[in-house]
Design an enzyme around this catalytic site. Structure first.
Site, PDB file in Angstrom:
ATOM      1  N   ASP A 162       0.816  -1.224   0.000  1.00 49.50           N
ATOM      2  CA  ASP A 162       0.000   0.000   0.000  1.00 49.50           C
ATOM      3  C   ASP A 162       0.845   1.268   0.000  1.00 49.50           C
ATOM      4  O   ASP A 162       2.065   1.228   0.172  1.00 49.50           O
ATOM      5  CB  ASP A 162      -0.964  -0.012   1.198  1.00 49.50           C
ATOM      6  CG  ASP A 162      -0.309  -0.533   2.471  1.00 49.50           C
ATOM      7  OD1 ASP A 162       0.931  -0.474   2.578  1.00 49.50           O
ATOM      8  OD2 ASP A 162      -1.032  -1.007   3.359  1.00 49.50           O
TER       9      ASP A 162
ATOM     10  N   ASN B 226      -6.999  -2.490  14.817  1.00 45.38           N
ATOM     11  CA  ASN B 226      -8.398  -2.839  14.530  1.00 45.38           C
ATOM     12  C   ASN B 226      -8.504  -4.108  13.665  1.00 45.38           C
ATOM     13  O   ASN B 226      -9.578  -4.456  13.195  1.00 45.38           O
ATOM     14  CB  ASN B 226      -9.109  -1.675  13.823  1.00 45.38           C
ATOM     15  CG  ASN B 226      -8.477  -1.335  12.467  1.00 45.38           C
ATOM     16  OD1 ASN B 226      -7.524  -1.975  12.039  1.00 45.38           O
ATOM     17  ND2 ASN B 226      -9.012  -0.319  11.807  1.00 45.38           N
TER      18      ASN B 226
ATOM     19  N   HIS C 179      -6.926  -4.610  10.711  1.00 46.07           N
ATOM     20  CA  HIS C 179      -6.809  -4.428   9.259  1.00 46.07           C
ATOM     21  C   HIS C 179      -5.570  -5.142   8.707  1.00 46.07           C
ATOM     22  O   HIS C 179      -4.598  -5.376   9.419  1.00 46.07           O
ATOM     23  CB  HIS C 179      -6.859  -2.946   8.853  1.00 46.07           C
ATOM     24  CG  HIS C 179      -5.630  -2.140   9.127  1.00 46.07           C
ATOM     25  ND1 HIS C 179      -5.676  -0.772   9.289  1.00 46.07           N
ATOM     26  CD2 HIS C 179      -4.317  -2.456   9.253  1.00 46.07           C
ATOM     27  CE1 HIS C 179      -4.457  -0.311   9.494  1.00 46.07           C
ATOM     28  NE2 HIS C 179      -3.613  -1.323   9.477  1.00 46.07           N
TER      29      HIS C 179
ATOM     30  N   GLU D 209      -9.636  -2.097   5.700  1.00 48.26           N
ATOM     31  CA  GLU D 209     -10.169  -1.768   7.022  1.00 48.26           C
ATOM     32  C   GLU D 209     -11.403  -2.615   7.339  1.00 48.26           C
ATOM     33  O   GLU D 209     -12.118  -3.033   6.417  1.00 48.26           O
ATOM     34  CB  GLU D 209     -10.586  -0.282   7.048  1.00 48.26           C
ATOM     35  CG  GLU D 209      -9.467   0.699   6.781  1.00 48.26           C
ATOM     36  CD  GLU D 209      -8.560   0.939   7.993  1.00 48.26           C
ATOM     37  OE1 GLU D 209      -8.493   0.074   8.890  1.00 48.26           O
ATOM     38  OE2 GLU D 209      -7.914   1.998   8.022  1.00 48.26           O
TER      39      GLU D 209
HETATM   40  C1  F6R Z   1       1.605  -1.313   5.982  1.00 49.70           C
HETATM   41  C2  F6R Z   1       0.332  -1.982   6.197  1.00 49.70           C
HETATM   42  C3  F6R Z   1      -0.419  -1.846   7.474  1.00 49.70           C
HETATM   43  C4  F6R Z   1       0.461  -2.055   8.706  1.00 49.70           C
HETATM   44  C5  F6R Z   1      -0.349  -1.945   9.987  1.00 49.70           C
HETATM   45  C6  F6R Z   1       0.523  -2.056  11.215  1.00 49.70           C
HETATM   46  O1  F6R Z   1       2.121  -1.588   4.696  1.00 49.70           O
HETATM   47  O2  F6R Z   1      -0.108  -2.645   5.315  1.00 49.70           O
HETATM   48  O3  F6R Z   1      -1.455  -2.787   7.479  1.00 49.70           O
HETATM   49  O4  F6R Z   1       1.057  -3.316   8.626  1.00 49.70           O
HETATM   50  O5  F6R Z   1      -1.031  -0.730  10.006  1.00 49.70           O
HETATM   51  O6  F6R Z   1       1.402  -0.973  11.252  1.00 49.70           O
HETATM   52  P1  F6R Z   1       2.557  -0.874  12.344  1.00 49.70           P
HETATM   53  O7  F6R Z   1       3.545  -1.948  12.011  1.00 49.70           O
HETATM   54  O8  F6R Z   1       3.154   0.488  12.169  1.00 49.70           O
HETATM   55  O9  F6R Z   1       1.922  -1.091  13.671  1.00 49.70           O
END
Ligand code: F6R
Length: 240
Positions: free
Chosen positions: A67, A135, A137, A142
């Site tokens: 992403d 959450n 995701h 989401e």
């Molecule tokens: C990032 C992504 C997100 C993160 C998630 C956790 O490429 O796809 O799903 O993996 O938001 O983020 P952190 O590791 O910063 O807690």
């Protein structure tokens, strides 16, 4: 789903990296799916070390990322492209053009179609690295009453904006939209490696491990359908 409880962040990063390294040794032309966020940084550091020591080479590897924020230039230090450069790409020797992130200068579906076409050509990944949102995701898919199969422009949830505001000067600076791989592509990998560290991930990890159902309200729950999924969690994420 294989759950590997690790002592702490370093232990989790090392164990997950060892799995990636053994795959790279076996298949130098490996196709990798990469993630951003703070969680995989330690894993990337272990890969850089292994590359420096000659244990692995990125020469024949290719990668795609999950992403990117919408409307952010790849040279901006808040972009995921910048993050990948800083945390991996600048330190190992991928061939020119072997790495790819989605890019959407504005919220237009045409950029999603472009990324889908790239993913179709890229084919199944050998490994997909994943983080998990507090959450639940996956990538920026989401929790919702329905999930996209393929790449889409996603409106970030308030919870995600809050969680990601730690990387920005203020909450208002966090982009409201992202371009994200859809669920079908997230899972199009022979091996999935999900990393979760810290107490703020406990609730999501607990739901993922304990609930015996799959539903779009918990995107990570679909991981349980994959035949070769590894969940590396540290004690804080596991026990809360
Ligand atoms: C990032 C992504 C997100 C993160 C998630 C956790 O490429 O796809 O799903 O993996 O938001 O983020 P952190 O590791 O910063 O807690």
């Amino acid at each position: 789903m294989n759950i590997i409880v690790c002592k702490d962040y370093d232990d989790m990063s090392k164990k997950a990296a060892d799995l990636v390294i053994s795959n790279m040794v076996e298949k130098p032309q490996i196709k990798l799916g990469l993630a951003t966020g703070s969680t995989p940084i330690g894993l990337y550091q272990n890969l850089i070390k292994a590359s420096d020591e000659g244990e692995i080479s990125f020469r024949y590897a290719r990668s795609v990322n999950l992403d990117e924020y919408v409307g952010i230039d790849p040279t901006n230090d808040q972009s995921y492209q910048y993050f990948m450069n800083e945390n991996l790409f600048n330190h190992v020797k991928f061939d020119e053009g072997a790495t790819k992130l989605p890019h959407a200068p504005e919220a237009d579906e045409k950029y999603c179609k472009e990324y889908d076409a790239y993913l179709d050509e890229f084919g199944q990944r050998d490994i997909q690295i994943l983080g998990i949102g507090p959450n639940g995701h996956l990538a920026f898919n989401e929790p919702s009453d329905k999930l996209n199969r393929r790449t889409s422009i996603v409106k970030l949830s308030e919870e995600t904006i809050e969680a990601n505001s730690r990387f920005f000067e203020s909450r208002e600076d966090v982009p409201k939209y992202a371009i994200s791989m859809g669920m079908a592509d997230v899972f199009n990998a022979k091996t999935l490696i999900l990393l979760a560290s810290g107490k703020n991930k406990h609730e999501a990890v607990k739901r993922l491990i304990e609930e015996d159902t799959i539903y779009p309200g918990l995107p990570a729950s679909f991981l349980t359908l994959h035949p070769n999924a590894y969940v590396f969690v540290d004690e804080d994420a596991y026990r809360g």
